[in-house]
Design a protein around this motif. Structure first.
Motif, PDB file in Angstrom:
ATOM      1  N   VAL A  45       0.831  -1.206   0.000  1.00 15.27           N
ATOM      2  CA  VAL A  45       0.000   0.000   0.000  1.00 15.27           C
ATOM      3  C   VAL A  45       0.868   1.261   0.000  1.00 15.27           C
ATOM      4  CG1 VAL A  45      -1.699   1.328   1.314  1.00 15.27           C
ATOM      5  CG2 VAL A  45      -1.939  -1.159   1.118  1.00 15.27           C
ATOM      6  N   GLY A  46       1.951   1.253   0.808  1.00 16.87           N
ATOM      7  CA  GLY A  46       2.820   2.431   0.882  1.00 16.87           C
ATOM      8  C   GLY A  46       3.440   2.776  -0.460  1.00 16.87           C
ATOM      9  N   GLU A  47       4.001   1.772  -1.124  1.00 17.87           N
ATOM     10  CA  GLU A  47       4.613   2.017  -2.440  1.00 17.87           C
ATOM     11  C   GLU A  47       3.555   2.438  -3.444  1.00 17.87           C
ATOM     12  OE1 GLU A  47       7.306  -0.260  -5.863  1.00 17.87           O
ATOM     13  OE2 GLU A  47       6.692  -1.336  -4.055  1.00 17.87           O
ATOM     14  N   SER A  48       2.373   1.848  -3.353  1.00 18.16           N
ATOM     15  CA  SER A  48       1.277   2.199  -4.256  1.00 18.16           C
ATOM     16  C   SER A  48       0.904   3.668  -4.114  1.00 18.16           C
ATOM     17  CB  SER A  48       0.061   1.318  -3.961  1.00 18.16           C
ATOM     18  OG  SER A  48      -1.047   1.704  -4.744  1.00 18.16           O
ATOM     19  N   VAL A  49       0.807   4.133  -2.877  1.00 15.72           N
ATOM     20  CA  VAL A  49       0.449   5.542  -2.628  1.00 15.72           C
ATOM     21  C   VAL A  49       1.531   6.473  -3.166  1.00 15.72           C
ATOM     22  CG1 VAL A  49       0.071   7.277  -0.841  1.00 15.72           C
ATOM     23  CG2 VAL A  49      -1.021   5.020  -0.649  1.00 15.72           C
ATOM     24  N   ARG A  50       2.807   6.106  -2.940  1.00 18.29           N
ATOM     25  CA  ARG A  50       3.902   6.957  -3.419  1.00 18.29           C
ATOM     26  C   ARG A  50       3.935   7.020  -4.948  1.00 18.29           C
ATOM     27  NH1 ARG A  50       6.467   4.268   0.875  1.00 18.29           N
ATOM     28  NH2 ARG A  50       7.425   2.752  -0.540  1.00 18.29           N
ATOM     29  N   LEU A  51       3.755   5.877  -5.588  1.00 20.54           N
ATOM     30  CA  LEU A  51       3.733   5.858  -7.056  1.00 20.54           C
ATOM     31  C   LEU A  51       2.548   6.654  -7.592  1.00 20.54           C
ATOM     32  CD1 LEU A  51       4.671   2.161  -7.946  1.00 20.54           C
ATOM     33  CD2 LEU A  51       5.945   4.217  -8.560  1.00 20.54           C
ATOM     34  N   LEU A  54       3.246  10.257  -7.491  1.00 18.55           N
ATOM     35  CA  LEU A  54       4.161  10.625  -8.574  1.00 18.55           C
ATOM     36  C   LEU A  54       3.403  10.790  -9.886  1.00 18.55           C
ATOM     37  CD1 LEU A  54       6.966  11.051  -9.810  1.00 18.55           C
ATOM     38  CD2 LEU A  54       7.165   8.552 -10.001  1.00 18.55           C
ATOM     39  N   TYR A  55       2.516   9.837 -10.186  1.00 17.94           N
ATOM     40  CA  TYR A  55       1.761   9.911 -11.443  1.00 17.94           C
ATOM     41  C   TYR A  55       0.789  11.082 -11.449  1.00 17.94           C
ATOM     42  CZ  TYR A  55       3.384   5.561 -13.565  1.00 17.94           C
ATOM     43  OH  TYR A  55       4.157   4.604 -14.169  1.00 17.94           O
ATOM     44  N   ILE A  56       0.164  11.347 -10.314  1.00 18.84           N
ATOM     45  CA  ILE A  56      -0.743  12.503 -10.239  1.00 18.84           C
ATOM     46  C   ILE A  56       0.039  13.798 -10.436  1.00 18.84           C
ATOM     47  CG2 ILE A  56      -2.207  13.836  -8.675  1.00 18.84           C
ATOM     48  CD1 ILE A  56      -3.145  11.151  -7.488  1.00 18.84           C
ATOM     49  N   ALA A  57       1.230  13.855  -9.822  1.00 15.26           N
ATOM     50  CA  ALA A  57       2.072  15.050  -9.973  1.00 15.26           C
ATOM     51  C   ALA A  57       2.471  15.254 -11.441  1.00 15.26           C
ATOM     52  CB  ALA A  57       3.320  14.917  -9.102  1.00 15.26           C
ATOM     53  N   LEU A  58       2.810  14.161 -12.124  1.00 17.99           N
ATOM     54  CA  LEU A  58       3.170  14.258 -13.539  1.00 17.99           C
ATOM     55  C   LEU A  58       1.978  14.728 -14.370  1.00 17.99           C
ATOM     56  CD1 LEU A  58       5.283  10.985 -13.951  1.00 17.99           C
ATOM     57  CD2 LEU A  58       6.135  13.335 -14.071  1.00 17.99           C
ATOM     58  N   GLY A  59       0.802  14.178 -14.066  1.00 20.68           N
ATOM     59  CA  GLY A  59      -0.395  14.592 -14.796  1.00 20.68           C
ATOM     60  C   GLY A  59      -0.723  16.055 -14.581  1.00 20.68           C
ATOM     61  N   LEU A  60      -0.592  16.515 -13.341  1.00 21.39           N
ATOM     62  CA  LEU A  60      -0.858  17.924 -13.041  1.00 21.39           C
ATOM     63  C   LEU A  60       0.205  18.834 -13.642  1.00 21.39           C
ATOM     64  CD1 LEU A  60      -2.032  17.675  -9.318  1.00 21.39           C
ATOM     65  CD2 LEU A  60      -3.443  17.985 -11.361  1.00 21.39           C
ATOM     66  N   ALA A  61       1.457  18.354 -13.656  1.00 27.78           N
ATOM     67  CA  ALA A  61       2.533  19.149 -14.261  1.00 27.78           C
ATOM     68  C   ALA A  61       2.284  19.323 -15.757  1.00 27.78           C
ATOM     69  CB  ALA A  61       3.883  18.460 -14.026  1.00 27.78           C
ATOM     70  N   PHE A  62       1.839  18.247 -16.405  1.00 26.56           N
ATOM     71  CA  PHE A  62       1.511  18.366 -17.830  1.00 26.56           C
ATOM     72  C   PHE A  62       0.354  19.345 -18.018  1.00 26.56           C
ATOM     73  CE2 PHE A  62      -0.489  17.141 -21.823  1.00 26.56           C
ATOM     74  CZ  PHE A  62       0.619  17.013 -22.663  1.00 26.56           C
ATOM     75  N   GLY A  63      -0.610  19.302 -17.089  1.00 28.04           N
ATOM     76  CA  GLY A  63      -1.709  20.258 -17.152  1.00 28.04           C
ATOM     77  C   GLY A  63      -1.226  21.688 -16.985  1.00 28.04           C
ATOM     78  N   PHE A 248      -3.114  10.326 -18.994  1.00 28.28           N
ATOM     79  CA  PHE A 248      -2.436  10.650 -17.736  1.00 28.28           C
ATOM     80  C   PHE A 248      -3.246  10.176 -16.527  1.00 28.28           C
ATOM     81  CE2 PHE A 248       0.741  13.632 -19.581  1.00 28.28           C
ATOM     82  CZ  PHE A 248       1.834  13.170 -18.854  1.00 28.28           C
ATOM     83  N   ALA A 249      -4.571  10.231 -16.636  1.00 24.23           N
ATOM     84  CA  ALA A 249      -5.400   9.747 -15.533  1.00 24.23           C
ATOM     85  C   ALA A 249      -5.290   8.236 -15.398  1.00 24.23           C
ATOM     86  CB  ALA A 249      -6.861  10.149 -15.761  1.00 24.23           C
ATOM     87  N   ILE A 250      -5.256   7.525 -16.526  1.00 25.99           N
ATOM     88  CA  ILE A 250      -5.226   6.061 -16.500  1.00 25.99           C
ATOM     89  C   ILE A 250      -3.841   5.548 -16.137  1.00 25.99           C
ATOM     90  CG2 ILE A 250      -5.487   3.995 -17.938  1.00 25.99           C
ATOM     91  CD1 ILE A 250      -7.623   5.555 -19.495  1.00 25.99           C
ATOM     92  N   LEU A 251      -2.785   6.255 -16.521  1.00 26.07           N
ATOM     93  CA  LEU A 251      -1.426   5.819 -16.195  1.00 26.07           C
ATOM     94  C   LEU A 251      -1.258   5.564 -14.702  1.00 26.07           C
ATOM     95  CD1 LEU A 251       0.940   8.022 -18.418  1.00 26.07           C
ATOM     96  CD2 LEU A 251       0.684   5.540 -18.491  1.00 26.07           C
ATOM     97  N   GLY A 252      -1.827   6.432 -13.892  1.00 28.85           N
ATOM     98  CA  GLY A 252      -1.680   6.294 -12.453  1.00 28.85           C
ATOM     99  C   GLY A 252      -2.603   5.258 -11.836  1.00 28.85           C
ATOM    100  N   ARG A 254      -2.867   2.138 -12.494  1.00 30.74           N
ATOM    101  CA  ARG A 254      -2.129   0.903 -12.238  1.00 30.74           C
ATOM    102  C   ARG A 254      -1.423   0.968 -10.885  1.00 30.74           C
ATOM    103  NH1 ARG A 254       0.918   1.742 -15.644  1.00 30.74           N
ATOM    104  NH2 ARG A 254       2.919   2.064 -14.670  1.00 30.74           N
ATOM    105  N   ALA A 255      -0.819   2.120 -10.616  1.00 29.77           N
ATOM    106  CA  ALA A 255      -0.121   2.290  -9.342  1.00 29.77           C
ATOM    107  C   ALA A 255      -1.109   2.402  -8.181  1.00 29.77           C
ATOM    108  CB  ALA A 255       0.763   3.532  -9.403  1.00 29.77           C
ATOM    109  N   LEU A 256      -2.214   3.096  -8.432  1.00 30.17           N
ATOM    110  CA  LEU A 256      -3.188   3.346  -7.377  1.00 30.17           C
ATOM    111  C   LEU A 256      -3.987   2.091  -7.026  1.00 30.17           C
ATOM    112  CD1 LEU A 256      -4.339   5.585  -5.583  1.00 30.17           C
ATOM    113  CD2 LEU A 256      -5.984   6.108  -7.394  1.00 30.17           C
ATOM    114  N   TYR A 257      -4.052   1.141  -7.952  1.00 29.48           N
ATOM    115  CA  TYR A 257      -4.877  -0.048  -7.745  1.00 29.48           C
ATOM    116  C   TYR A 257      -4.562  -0.754  -6.432  1.00 29.48           C
ATOM    117  CZ  TYR A 257      -6.388  -4.860  -8.001  1.00 29.48           C
ATOM    118  OH  TYR A 257      -6.930  -6.077  -7.683  1.00 29.48           O
ATOM    119  N   PHE A 258      -3.294  -0.935  -6.131  1.00 32.18           N
ATOM    120  CA  PHE A 258      -2.901  -1.744  -4.985  1.00 32.18           C
ATOM    121  C   PHE A 258      -3.300  -1.091  -3.658  1.00 32.18           C
ATOM    122  CE2 PHE A 258      -0.188  -2.843  -8.517  1.00 32.18           C
ATOM    123  CZ  PHE A 258      -0.318  -4.228  -8.536  1.00 32.18           C
TER     124      PHE A 258
END
Length: 327
Positions: A45-51, A54-63, A248-252, A254-258
């Motif tokens: 769960v911890g690694e999932s949250v961190r990943l 990261l993906y949300i930050a990348l998506g927002l940065a692209f935004g 960008f929403a779907i990329l994350g 996979r990480a968020l699933y766990f």
């Protein structure tokens, strides 16, 4: 070298912007699979949250880049699409968890299925959005059809209780088992395995439960795209903003699933919020027409969407809180 072709527009956007986006996605996926998850491992769960962060930050940065380069209107449309798609994707987690449970996919290999599933999503969403953009450009009235569909879907989600899907009765599962050689057991991370046919003794190819799980995850995404693609087109008809916010929403996911799979019960009341979001997004087009507006204000749309989703999350967490825990 003449690079003028990079400035040729495709679906209303210069090729260099499309190619830069795809290069960024390839780099992200290569980093994920080639460095972070080169070896199969269980994701906690911890690694999932961190990943996920990261993906949300990348998506927002692209935004943020979209806002800076294409203007505030485009930036708000992208962010609204990103938030809506991210939230709709949460509903997909429950179905993926059912699929993994039915096929008894070991946690060690779940990330592998989701990773290859993402590659399929990138292609399938590109096809669906490309077709949708072409049709909307040719027949503008289709937006009203999309809007009405979203309203009906939202109302159905609010008032019609759907039964939990039974994977064993799925037509595609039965088709694969009847038409192909399928192993009963997993073979590590392999999707296909060559072994002796129990009837003839000849060596032949079999598909494994891991591959069947991958196929079902892809099909689940196509089904969910029936809601999400019209939703994003009701926000903006710009194919570049539609596709990039989707991916960008779907990329994350996979990480968020766990993390979500471990606490899916805590989001019991998120579905009504999703239903209200779909109704709101669908009704925006009709409201704008009634008010004589060219389009519903993007800033107001993002604010209302975010407020509905936030309320659904907070209400879910409060209502499912363990009463034994201190307030």
């Amino acid at each position: 070298m003449n690079l003028s072709f990079l400035f040729v527009e495709w679906l209303g956007t210069p090729l260099w912007m499309w190619s830069s986006f795809f290069a960024l996605v390839i780099a992200i996926l290569s980093f994920d699979l080639g460095i972070l998850h080169k070896q199969n491992k269980e994701i906690g769960v911890g690694e999932s949250v961190r990943l996920s962060a990261l993906y949300i930050a990348l998506g927002l940065a692209f935004g943020g880049w979209v806002w800076w380069y294409l203007g505030s209107e485009a930036g708000l449309a992208y962010l609204t699409g990103f938030v809506v798609e991210k939230t709709l994707a949460l509903d997909n987690v429950f179905v993926i968890a059912l699929i993994f449970s039915f096929f008894a996919v070991p946690r060690l290999y779940q990330h592998r299925v989701l990773f290859w599933g993402i590659l399929g999503v990138i292609v399938l969403r590109a096809i669906m959005i490309g077709v949708g953009a072409t049709l909307v450009a040719e027949f503008a009235w289709l937006l009203y059809i999309f809007a009405a569909f979203l309203i009906v879907t939202g109302i159905k989600m609010l008032f019609v209780k759907e039964a939990e899907p039974d994977v064993s009765k799925n037509v595609l599962v039965r088709f694969m088992r009847s038409r192909f050689n399928v192993t009963e057991e997993h073979h590590g991370e392999r999707f296909f395995v060559r072994k002796a046919d129990p009837r003839t003794g000849a060596m032949t190819w079999f598909i494994t439960p891991l591959f069947m799980a991958l196929v079902m995850v892809e099909v689940a995404d196509v089904i969910f795209a029936v809601d999400s693609v019209p939703a994003i087109f009701a926000i903006t008809t710009d194919p570049f903003l539609v596709y990039t916010s989707n991916i960008f929403a779907i990329l994350g996911l996979r990480a968020l699933y766990f993390a979500l799979a471990a606490m899916i019960h805590r989001f019991r009341y998120l579905k009504p919020a999703l239903a209200i979001v779909l109704i709101f997004i669908g009704s925006k087009i009709f409201v704008a027409d009634l008010l004589g507006l060219e389009k519903f204000p993007a800033a107001l749309s993002l604010s209302i969407t975010f407020a509905i989703i936030a309320a659904g999350v907070v209400w879910s967490l409060l209502k499912t809180r363990d009463p034994r825990q201190p307030a």
